[in-house]
Design an enzyme around this catalytic site. Structure first.
Site, PDB file in Angstrom:
ATOM      1  N   SER A 191     -25.181 -63.505 -31.315  1.00 38.44           N
ATOM      2  CA  SER A 191     -25.058 -64.166 -29.952  1.00 38.44           C
ATOM      3  C   SER A 191     -26.375 -64.077 -29.378  1.00 38.44           C
ATOM      4  CB  SER A 191     -24.141 -63.784 -28.984  1.00 38.44           C
ATOM      5  OG  SER A 191     -24.224 -64.550 -27.701  1.00 38.44           O
ATOM      6  N   TYR A 204     -19.557 -57.019 -24.181  1.00 39.46           N
ATOM      7  CA  TYR A 204     -19.852 -58.283 -25.207  1.00 39.46           C
ATOM      8  C   TYR A 204     -21.237 -58.223 -25.726  1.00 39.46           C
ATOM      9  CZ  TYR A 204     -19.965 -62.976 -27.210  1.00 39.46           C
ATOM     10  OH  TYR A 204     -20.186 -64.083 -28.016  1.00 39.46           O
TER      11      TYR A 204
HETATM   12  P1  NAD Z   1     -13.062 -69.109 -30.760  1.00 39.48           P
HETATM   13  O1  NAD Z   1     -12.306 -68.629 -29.595  1.00 39.48           O
HETATM   14  O2  NAD Z   1     -12.914 -70.449 -30.989  1.00 39.48           O
HETATM   15  O3  NAD Z   1     -13.275 -68.258 -32.068  1.00 39.48           O
HETATM   16  C1  NAD Z   1     -13.058 -67.024 -32.081  1.00 39.48           C
HETATM   17  C2  NAD Z   1     -12.133 -66.481 -32.922  1.00 39.48           C
HETATM   18  O4  NAD Z   1     -11.912 -65.039 -33.031  1.00 39.48           O
HETATM   19  C3  NAD Z   1     -10.635 -66.949 -32.329  1.00 39.48           C
HETATM   20  O5  NAD Z   1     -10.198 -68.132 -32.828  1.00 39.48           O
HETATM   21  C4  NAD Z   1      -9.836 -65.692 -33.003  1.00 39.48           C
HETATM   22  O6  NAD Z   1      -9.082 -66.388 -34.173  1.00 39.48           O
HETATM   23  C5  NAD Z   1     -10.503 -64.716 -33.574  1.00 39.48           C
HETATM   24  N1  NAD Z   1     -10.302 -63.517 -32.941  1.00 39.48           N
HETATM   25  C6  NAD Z   1     -10.376 -63.020 -31.726  1.00 39.48           C
HETATM   26  N2  NAD Z   1      -9.738 -61.645 -31.683  1.00 39.48           N
HETATM   27  C7  NAD Z   1      -9.175 -61.492 -32.798  1.00 39.48           C
HETATM   28  C8  NAD Z   1      -8.507 -60.316 -33.169  1.00 39.48           C
HETATM   29  N3  NAD Z   1      -8.202 -59.307 -32.666  1.00 39.48           N
HETATM   30  N4  NAD Z   1      -7.986 -60.608 -34.636  1.00 39.48           N
HETATM   31  C9  NAD Z   1      -8.035 -61.551 -35.316  1.00 39.48           C
HETATM   32  N5  NAD Z   1      -8.859 -62.633 -34.926  1.00 39.48           N
HETATM   33  C10 NAD Z   1      -9.291 -62.557 -33.522  1.00 39.48           C
HETATM   34  O7  NAD Z   1     -14.475 -69.176 -30.072  1.00 39.48           O
HETATM   35  P2  NAD Z   1     -16.021 -69.414 -30.789  1.00 39.48           P
HETATM   36  O8  NAD Z   1     -17.232 -69.450 -29.719  1.00 39.48           O
HETATM   37  O9  NAD Z   1     -15.944 -70.028 -31.869  1.00 39.48           O
HETATM   38  O10 NAD Z   1     -16.330 -67.823 -31.359  1.00 39.48           O
HETATM   39  C11 NAD Z   1     -16.936 -67.629 -32.642  1.00 39.48           C
HETATM   40  C12 NAD Z   1     -18.085 -66.417 -32.592  1.00 39.48           C
HETATM   41  O11 NAD Z   1     -19.058 -66.905 -32.013  1.00 39.48           O
HETATM   42  C13 NAD Z   1     -17.431 -65.213 -31.903  1.00 39.48           C
HETATM   43  O12 NAD Z   1     -18.234 -64.108 -32.546  1.00 39.48           O
HETATM   44  C14 NAD Z   1     -18.336 -65.240 -30.641  1.00 39.48           C
HETATM   45  O13 NAD Z   1     -18.763 -64.232 -29.895  1.00 39.48           O
HETATM   46  C15 NAD Z   1     -19.590 -66.116 -31.177  1.00 39.48           C
HETATM   47  N6  NAD Z   1     -20.362 -66.916 -30.293  1.00 39.48           N
HETATM   48  C16 NAD Z   1     -19.815 -67.666 -29.499  1.00 39.48           C
HETATM   49  C17 NAD Z   1     -20.611 -68.604 -28.550  1.00 39.48           C
HETATM   50  C18 NAD Z   1     -20.298 -69.639 -27.785  1.00 39.48           C
HETATM   51  O14 NAD Z   1     -20.922 -70.200 -26.804  1.00 39.48           O
HETATM   52  N7  NAD Z   1     -19.068 -70.227 -27.867  1.00 39.48           N
HETATM   53  C19 NAD Z   1     -21.945 -68.010 -28.356  1.00 39.48           C
HETATM   54  C20 NAD Z   1     -22.461 -67.109 -29.006  1.00 39.48           C
HETATM   55  C21 NAD Z   1     -21.472 -66.367 -29.920  1.00 39.48           C
END
Ligand code: NAD
Ligand code: MG
Length: 299
Positions: A191, A204
């Protein structure tokens, strides 16, 4: 949106919805199906070009958000895909499975909690069994809970954030390593928080900086077996992570407004990086961190 519409020359600032968005609280981990506006994960808009034909990929957190966009893109590029997700996300996961199967590719559904070491090992074993091998590992699942002050982060939250974002990365990668043959690739979702941590995301951001270091060290190990490892560092993306406690509802309503685009990214807009890093087109790319931050850059 059709692939033609997505890819035609246009002002990218105007291509997708801008804030303000409605407040839309939902319990973690949140469902993509309940988001307003609906995110674009490439369901209609991503067109493949045969970049991953015959590959076998495991993607954690692939029911929604960035992981779902990678899963759709991988299937359209010709890969079979195993998807990890939490049992409460079954309805989102079913949509992804249907989209993978619509491409004539194999989908393997692997619900379970990656905070548990035994499940992480089982996840990899079942992916390898279901797919008949493993060429691509995308460690993408993540937990993000906004808190205004360190005093508001209890030990349980700290533990769950580290277990989900760091321990699982370690357990899953350790279990996958023996299966990765030359040409395979590992991609970890970090991130911009690794570089520019928000005051509200102390635990985080700590894990995301850890993911960057983990990936760089891992890359040095894995290249000795002809395997590449890279990280992607997203900025603001419109996913269920944010309205389900990742941000306050006030911040959700203005999510992405501070980016140079005046809007958040849509998951499909980061999928091409996951495709590149998984494919043989990235044959000289390892140990790198790819920022897709909406203009903020990573340093
Ligand atoms: P999202 O909620 O759609 O996806 C995250 C997924 O993580 C969830 O769908 C879930 O299936 C899984 N998860 C969480 N806890 C879990 C557990 N205990 N066991 C199994 N699965 C679990 O959100 P996203 O934004 O697509 O997140 C994906 C990645 O992107 C993450 O690592 C997040 O930190 C990172 N990220 C997101 C953003 C943003 O702005 N959305 C920015 C930077 C990084
Ligand atoms: Mg989800």
């Amino acid at each position: 949106m059709s692939p033609e519409e997505r890819l035609r020359t246009q002002d990218p600032r105007e291509q997708y919805p801008k804030p303000p968005f409605p407040a839309q609280p939902q319990p973690a981990p949140g469902l993509a199906a309940k988001m307003h506006p609906q995110p674009d994960h490439g369901e209609e808009s991503y067109r493949g070009a045969g970049k991953l034909v015959g590959r076998k990929a495991l993607i954690t957190g692939a029911d929604s958000g960035i992981g779902r966009a990678a899963a759709i893109a991988y299937a359209r590029e010709g890969a079979d895909v195993a998807i990890g997700y939490l049992p409460s996300e079954e309805s989102d996961a079913r949509e992804v499975i249907a989209l993978i199967e619509a491409e004539g590719r194999k989908a393997v559904a692997l619900p379970g909690d990656i905070k548990d070491e035994a499940f992480c090992r089982e996840l990899v074993a079942k992916a390898v069994e279901g797919l008949g091998g493993l060429d691509i590992l995308v460690n993408n699942a993540g937990k993000q809970v906004s808190r205004p002050d360190i005093a508001a982060i209890d030990s349980e939250q700290f533990d769950h954030t580290l277990k989900t974002n760091l321990y699982a990365l370690f357990w899953i990668t350790q279990a996958a390593k023996p299966h990765l043959k030359p040409g395979a690739a590992v991609i970890n979702t970090a991130s911009i928080q690794a570089y520019e941590p928000s005051d509200t995301l102390l635990d985080y951001a700590t894990t995301k900086a850890g993911i960057v270091a983990f990936t760089k060290a891992l890359a040095k190990q894995l290249i000795k077996q002809g395997v590449r490892a890279n990280a992607v560092a997203p900025g603001p993306f419109w996913t269920a992570l944010q309205p389900s406690g990742g941000q306050t509802q006030e911040k959700v309503q203005h999510f992405g407004e501070q980016s140079q685009f005046g809007r958040p990214g849509q998951p499909v807009e980061i999928a091409p990086i996951y495709v590149l890093l998984a494919s043989q087109e990235a044959s000289f790319i390892t140990g790198e961190v790819y920022g897709v931050t909406g203009g903020a850059g990573i340093a």
